[in-house]
Design a protein around this motif. Structure first.
Motif, mmCIF file in Angstrom:
data_model
loop_
_atom_site.group_PDB
_atom_site.id
_atom_site.type_symbol
_atom_site.label_atom_id
_atom_site.label_comp_id
_atom_site.label_asym_id
_atom_site.label_seq_id
_atom_site.Cartn_x
_atom_site.Cartn_y
_atom_site.Cartn_z
ATOM 1 N N GLY B 273 102.452 12.061 -0.873
ATOM 2 C CA GLY B 273 101.530 11.302 -0.031
ATOM 3 C C GLY B 273 100.819 12.216 0.946
ATOM 4 N N GLY B 274 101.576 13.130 1.571
ATOM 5 C CA GLY B 274 100.963 14.036 2.539
ATOM 6 C C GLY B 274 99.915 14.919 1.897
ATOM 7 N N LEU B 275 100.264 15.483 0.733
ATOM 8 C CA LEU B 275 99.289 16.327 0.039
ATOM 9 C C LEU B 275 98.072 15.520 -0.362
ATOM 10 C CD1 LEU B 275 101.502 18.603 -2.189
ATOM 11 C CD2 LEU B 275 100.106 19.248 -0.233
ATOM 12 N N THR B 276 98.322 14.298 -0.845
ATOM 13 C CA THR B 276 97.209 13.437 -1.204
ATOM 14 C C THR B 276 96.281 13.266 -0.025
ATOM 15 O OG1 THR B 276 98.701 12.231 -2.630
ATOM 16 C CG2 THR B 276 96.601 11.206 -2.167
ATOM 17 N N ALA B 277 96.876 12.968 1.139
ATOM 18 C CA ALA B 277 96.059 12.722 2.321
ATOM 19 C C ALA B 277 95.223 13.955 2.651
ATOM 20 C CB ALA B 277 96.951 12.354 3.496
#
Lengths: 113, 617, 82, 226
Positions: B273-277
């Motif tokens: 999720g963090g990388l996606t963001a």
């Protein structure tokens, strides 16, 4: 046992024709030979020694002295269907011949890329 | 007595009705669809948030539909956004072809989403999941141009992979538990073997991750969002992608929570999720098309939501669910304003359009509130979710993840400012002199959402109430709040009204000050009115300031952009293609060879099985 | 070895020979007649296997109809295999 | 090369076939569903011919499917050869002896076929065999007379009515009893001509259908111009 050998040889001979012959009609002939072989195999599997046909035409016949009726019923319809499919195959062969003027499958190159 | 099948049949029959109406009455489809959506929305709100159960036994399969607190939250989001999207479409789509088709698929998609959230068994979940994919696919390819077909095929391919993963997981679960019921499976899940658990959880997470555009699987999203009609894009990004979040919530808290490797599942998802963001935000910065920019922004926001869910603490889940609702609202606002610009100017390219603020003031206001909310500036709704998310991250000591998220939300300012500047501020080209404000039926949904974002920012308790109930469904999470107050991790209270008042005052004072100070300094000129060294710019030269707006930043993140996920998939595809190019030679076009393959297969089976018909040889 | 077994042996051998004949024969008309011969023998074998129903079917279809449609098809195409 | 591979593969297949059938002794009694049929057919269906009872009664639905396949094959052949039909047949008419003989034989062959399928539940034979025999009779006429023609309309009607009869009888069984093709007529005494409930009706319908279809196949093939 002899029946089995006969049926299996018919199947193998028919398959050989299907696999190697170049003539379309020959392939259909091979298929119909395989058909015959399979039918014979079925019926011979259902055979019982010293038994009668599965028809109660006389009161003296008893159920435990009869051959297996199930393969017979299956083969009965299979033969008729076999004829119908052979007819369709031959119709296709006639059509192909019409189009390409040859029966040699190596010369009918429509499926090839 | 309202029960779930009533709502679903209203939606699905309504879709058919809208299609029929289009055949007989001009404009009939849009009115029918609006009425149906309003009615279904009323039914969704009238349905008790825990109940409306309906059981249907089909042979050995039992289908159960029921509203739970968790599903009620998502159902309300879908119902409201769906109704507003249709209302918006009434004028946006006016005069287009195949309106019956459009509204039918729109309503089908809404109905399928409601079906997903209400279904309590895996069979109907999967069924509605597929219906949703189909109908949204139909809307992506609505325009009929080649670009939209390509986008649609991409969307469909990824969705199909996701759906098959979900299906395999369902089949595995059924093989173990002998039941399709969700509750049954959840109960039996902890008793299953470790391999089964890993398989089921990873399949389900990947399957739902595709819909929520998780990072390696997000490739379909930008183009699909760009190509679908704006009225639907609002729902697509606002509600449809949230179905993935809905599923992930179930996976994490219903299935994974009972396993021994729960913490690994959470960590993996949080990092994804963090990388996606972060990455999606970077991609958003370099886009030059408003809808694509918003699409990447949407992917990034979904990344925040996944992070919040994956943290697994009450505050994290609360942040995620709050952001789910808020993102639904503000991303719909932004897509709607982009659609409004598109309707009046015929393009969404950020390089071409500019200076629409005086022509479309209300649309500008919507977009302004939208970006303030996305950026997480108080007092709007976006702030609270970000606030809670950071606190949850701090609580759980994810310091590195905080940096990632922080970079992402800082970079978000770049594209958000560009979005509003390019479209509404700056100098206006001559061709946009005759642009008018959009009709009321498009303004009403935008204004309503703006109002909602504002109210939710000042009175977060209104939204936190259903969220708290939903958290109760996911696990025994207890979170505390008061209507106007959010608690910080350290027990401090933040009164949103005070913040709202402060910020509002500063904002108004600042605006007044700038307006007063610059009242004489500004002179409106055309873009061509510039002094160059003897060269006079021609008419068709694009001198808008917004061109290459974020070039320095682009240069800074160039190394990251070099390896895009899209390229990775393309490389994979090319390699597969060349492999299959060789495998193709198996098909010689000779029927006899095929017959030979059959015999060969039989021989292989005989040789390797060692027995045939149960007789060992 | 009873006379029945000898009969079966002869029939099976005839059948195999007929099959080989129809596979290798270049003249397709004769090949079709070969399948007809297979069917005749098959019909007798079915009778010996206590399957009069099947024997009747095979006699009517295998011997007459199947062969004749082969003959018709050969007439519409080439008679000789290249 | 191809022949060598084919012979090798077939040798393996044949070897394993033989191996399998060595373990399956010839002519021994095997228990199975056949045993049940043999013991209960007369009681349950009233037909003396067990094969007929299986084809029409126990596996009647299957037979309906097979008749459909036959119908589809006949129709398909017509479709494949469509547009190639011509009235011009270059067949020479046969000699007087052949003509006269076939003229005399034709009714008898048809009668034999009819006999075979009417007595399908009593003696060897039935609809499939009788239909095939009738088709051979028609074939005889085709071969000896140049201008022998069968009406396609009549064939279609016979076929449709026969198929309809089959389906209707089955549906009546469904309506009066519990299953498709359930017997709803009195069984009578075994070995009587009028016995075995619906079996003779269906087999007669099948006989008409198969006869008409096979005749249609022959007609289609023969009328194709080269």
């Amino acid at each position: 046992m002899l029946y089995y050998i006969g049926a299996i040889s018919l199947i193998l001979i028919g398959m050989y024709a299907v696999l190697t012959k170049k003539n379309l009609l020959k392939i259909v002939v091979g298929l119909s030979i395989v058909d015959s072989g399979v039918n014979l195999l079925f019926i011979s599997v259902g055979y019982v020694k010293d038994a009668t046909a599965p028809i109660f035409s006389m009161p003296s016949l008893t159920a435990d002295k009869m051959v297996d009726p199930v393969p017979q019923a299956l083969v009965l319809t299979a033969i008729v269907i076999g004829l119908a499919t052979t007819a369709v195959a031959l119709g296709l062969v006639i059509r192909l011949y019409d189009h390409h003027k040859t029966l040699n499958i190596n010369k009918i190159r429509q499926l090839k890329w | 007595m309202i029960s779930v099948p009533v709502i679903l049949s209203v939606m699905f029959l309504g879709g058919v009705l809208a299609w029929l109406a289009n055949r007989f009455v001009p404009k009939g489809a849009s009115w029918t669809a609006a009425i149906i959506a309003a009615f279904a929305g009323y039914l969704v709100f009238a349905l008790p948030s825990c109940g409306g159960e309906y059981t249907l036994a089909l042979g050995s399969i039992t289908l159960v539909w029921k509203s739970t607190n968790y599903s009620a939250l998502f159902a309300m989001l879908v119902a409201v956004l769906g109704f507003l999207g249709i209302l918006y479409s009434m004028d946006f789509m006016a005069g287009k072809k195949n309106l019956g088709y459009y509204y039918m698929n729109f309503l089908f998609a809404l109905g399928a989403m409601l079906g997903i959230v209400y279904s309590q068994d895996l069979v109907s979940l999967f069924f509605f999941w597929e219906v949703m994919t189909w109908s949204s696919f139909m809307l992506v390819i609505y325009s009929g141009e080649e670009k939209s077909h390509k986008a649609g095929i991409k969307y469909f391919a990824y969705s199909a992979i996701g759906a098959y993963l979900i299906l395999s997981a369902i089949v595995i679960l059924y093989a173990q538990s002998n039941s399709f019921l969700l509750s049954e499976n959840v109960k039996m899940f902890s008793g299953m073997s470790l391999g089964t658990q890993i398989m089921v959880i990873s399949f389900l997470a990947l399957g739902f991750g595709v819909k929520s555009a998780m990072m390696p699987l997000h490739v379909w999203a930008p183009e699909a969002y760009k190509e679908s009609p704006s009225g639907f894009t609002a729902v697509f990004s606002g509600a449809l992608s949230k179905m993935g979040i809905f599923g992930l919530g179930l996976v994490v808290f219903k299935f994974a929570a009972n396993t021994e490797f729960f913490v690994y599942v959470r960590e993996t998802l949080a990092w994804l999720g963090g990388l996606t963001a972060m990455l999606a935000t970077f991609y958003a910065v370099i886009q030059s098309d408003a809808k694509k920019l918003l699409a990447y922004s949407s992917i990034g926001q979904l990344g925040y939501i996944i992070v919040g869910l994956a943290l697994g603490t009450p505050l994290g889940i609360m942040a995620a669910l709050f952001l789910t609702i808020m993102h639904g609202a503000f991303k719909a606002m932004l897509f709607m304003s982009a659609g409004a610009v598109y309707m009046r100017t015929g393009t969404t390219s950020l390089d071409d359009v500019s200076g629409l603020i005086t022509k479309m003031p209300l649309t500008f206001l919507t977009a302004l509130f939208g970006i303030i909310s996305v950026a997480g500036i108080p007092p709007l709704g976006g702030f609270i979710s970000k606030w809670m998310l950071y606190q949850a991250l701090l609580e759980t000591n994810h310091y590195f993840l905080i940096i990632v998220i922080f970079i992402a939300s800082t970079a978000a300012f770049l594209y958000l400012y560009r979005f509003i500047f390019s479209l509404f501020l700056g100098q206006r080209e001559k061709e946009f002199e005759h642009v008018k404000e959009v009709p009321w039926s498009m303004l009403v949904p935008m204004m309503l959402l703006t109002l909602f974002v504002l109210v939710a920012g000042v009175f977060p308790g209104l939204v936190l109430d259903p969220i708290g109930k939903a958290m109760g469904y996911l696990g025994n999470f207890k979170a505390s709040w008061e209507p106007q107050v959010v608690f910080s991790a350290w027990g401090e209270k933040i009164n949103m009204q005070v913040i709202a008042g402060t910020i509002g005052t500063i904002f108004i004072l600042g605006a007044l000050f700038i307006g007063f100070k610059n009242r004489k300094a500004t002179r409106v000129v055309s873009t061509k009115d510039i002094h160059t060294a003897g060269e006079i710019p021609t008419e068709n030269e694009n001198l808008t300031y917004a061109v290459n707006f974020n070039q320095p930043f682009e240069r800074a993140i160039a190394p990251i952009l070099k390896w895009s996920v899209d390229k990775l998939f393309n490389l994979l595809g090319e390699n597969l293609e060349s492999t299959f190019e060789y495998l193709r030679y198996v098909y010689t076009g000779n029927g006899q060879t095929y017959a030979m393959y059959v015999i060969l297969m039989v021989v292989i089976l005989i040789l390797f099985s060692g027995s045939i018909f149960g007789i060992h040889l | 070895m009873s006379w029945l077994a000898v009969l079966v042996l002869v029939l099976v051998v005839v059948q195999i020979i007929a099959a080989l004949f129809s596979v290798w024969q270049k003249d397709l008309l004769l090949a079709a007649l070969g399948t007809s011969a297979i069917s005749v023998v098959l019909s007798v074998l079915f009778y010996l296997l206590q399957a009069p129903d099947v024997a009747l079917t095979e006699a009517a279809i295998g011997v007459a109809l199947s062969t004749i449609i082969f003959v018709i098809a050969i007439k519409k195409t080439d008679r000789y295999e290249e | 090369m191809r022949k060598a591979i084919a012979i090798l593969l077939l040798a393996i297949v044949g070897y394993y076939f033989i191996n399998v059938f060595i373990h399956m002794p010839f002519g021994e009694k095997r228990e199975g569903v056949g045993k049940y049929y043999l013991e209960n057919t007369v009681k349950e269906t009233g037909a003396a011919n067990v094969v007929t009872a299986i084809v029409v009664s126990y596996r009647g639905f299957d037979t309906l499917g097979e008749v459909t396949v036959l119908f589809l094959a006949a129709t398909g052949l017509g479709a494949i050869l469509f547009g190639k039909r011509g009235e011009k047949r270059r067949l020479q008419g046969a000699s007087v002896i052949v003509k006269t003989t076939s003229m005399m034989l034709y009714p008898m062959v048809v009668l034999l076929g009819a006999y075979v399928f009417v007595h399908g539940h009593l003696t060897p034979g039935g609809g499939f065999q009788g239909g095939a025999i009738i088709a051979t009779g028609v074939l005889l006429m085709f071969m000896s007379y140049r201008h022998f023609n069968v009406s396609h309309n009549a064939l279609t009607w016979i076929e449709s009515l026969a198929g309809l009869t089959f389906a209707t009888v089955g549906l009546i069984g469904l309506a009066l009893g519990t299953t498709f093709l359930q017997n709803f007529l009195p069984l009578g005494t075994p070995n009587d001509l009028v016995s075995a409930g619906i079996i003779p009706i269906i087999y007669i319908a099948v006989g008409f259908k198969v006869g008409a279809e096979l005749t249609g196949v022959l007609d289609n093939m023969l009328k194709t111009i080269r």
